[in-house]
Scaffold this motif. Structure first.
Motif, PDB file in Angstrom:
ATOM      1  N   ASN A 158     -46.996 -14.759  93.469  1.00  0.00           N
ATOM      2  CA  ASN A 158     -48.112 -14.041  93.903  1.00  0.00           C
ATOM      3  C   ASN A 158     -48.357 -14.196  94.706  1.00  0.00           C
ATOM      4  O   ASN A 158     -48.772 -13.214  95.625  1.00  0.00           O
ATOM      5  CB  ASN A 158     -49.793 -15.019  93.337  1.00  0.00           C
TER       6      ASN A 158
ATOM      7  N   GLU B 234     -45.688 -20.009  89.250  1.00  0.00           N
ATOM      8  CA  GLU B 234     -46.167 -18.616  89.651  1.00  0.00           C
ATOM      9  C   GLU B 234     -46.843 -18.021  90.564  1.00  0.00           C
ATOM     10  O   GLU B 234     -47.581 -17.226  91.225  1.00  0.00           O
ATOM     11  CB  GLU B 234     -47.947 -17.792  88.392  1.00  0.00           C
ATOM     12  N   THR B 235     -47.983 -19.496  91.114  1.00  0.00           N
ATOM     13  CA  THR B 235     -48.715 -19.266  92.554  1.00  0.00           C
ATOM     14  C   THR B 235     -47.944 -19.060  93.469  1.00  0.00           C
ATOM     15  O   THR B 235     -48.295 -17.879  94.278  1.00  0.00           O
ATOM     16  CB  THR B 235     -49.161 -20.295  92.472  1.00  0.00           C
TER      17      THR B 235
END
Length: 164
Positions: free
Chosen positions: A6, A2-3
């Motif tokens: 992002n 998810e990082t």
């Protein structure tokens, strides 16, 4: 995971922001107005006025009258915006400015007692219905001064007149 998504989104947004900022619209070039005259032509017109009118006016009035007037551009823009606003509320279209010659009374309450001046009067077309039995609408167009809007005066006159 998810990082990374992002981070990719943040990089994408930064790139898009930079692209949109660099695509600012360039100022539109304004072409020379159709009825503008070059400086040499202006000098010719002034010389003709001096040759045919200035001496007679000055000798008859026994003064050195002014023949050139200066108005601050920002003040003229304000006046034009005011005319547009008021004329719209009054139902006028095809607006213009008529320039009149005038003279101040020989009274010290005026800025240039006894000297010439010019003043601007707004003009426009007002469409009004004409009485008719015809089912087809007819209109009468009146192109005239707009008396409901104040005229504009009190520029600065050349004393003595400034040569072009």
């Amino acid at each position: 995971m998810e990082t990374k998504s992002n981070q990719k989104l943040a990089v994408f947004l930064i790139i898009m922001t930079l692209i949109f900022q660099s695509c600012k619209e360039k100022p539109k070039k304004i072409d020379r107005p159709e009825k503008s005259i070059d400086y040499k032509h202006a000098i010719l017109l002034e010389a003709e006025f001096i040759r045919t009118r200035e001496k007679i006016i000055n000798e008859y009035l026994n003064i050195e009258d002014t023949r050139e007037y200066w108005f601050e551009l920002e003040k003229l823009k304000e006046y034009i915006a005011y005319v547009e606003q008021e004329a719209k509320t009054l139902g006028y279209q095809n607006l213009g400015i008529r320039i009149y010659k005038g003279a101040y009374p020989n009274d010290p309450k005026y800025p240039d007692p006894g000297l010439s001046t010019v003043f601007l009067v707004p003009t426009g077309n007002k469409t009004t219905s004409k009485a008719s039995f015809s089912p087809i609408s007819t209109t009468l167009v009146i192109n005239d001064n707009i008396a409901e809007i104040p005229a504009y005066n009190y520029g600065h006159a050349g004393k003595p007149p400034k040569e072009l």
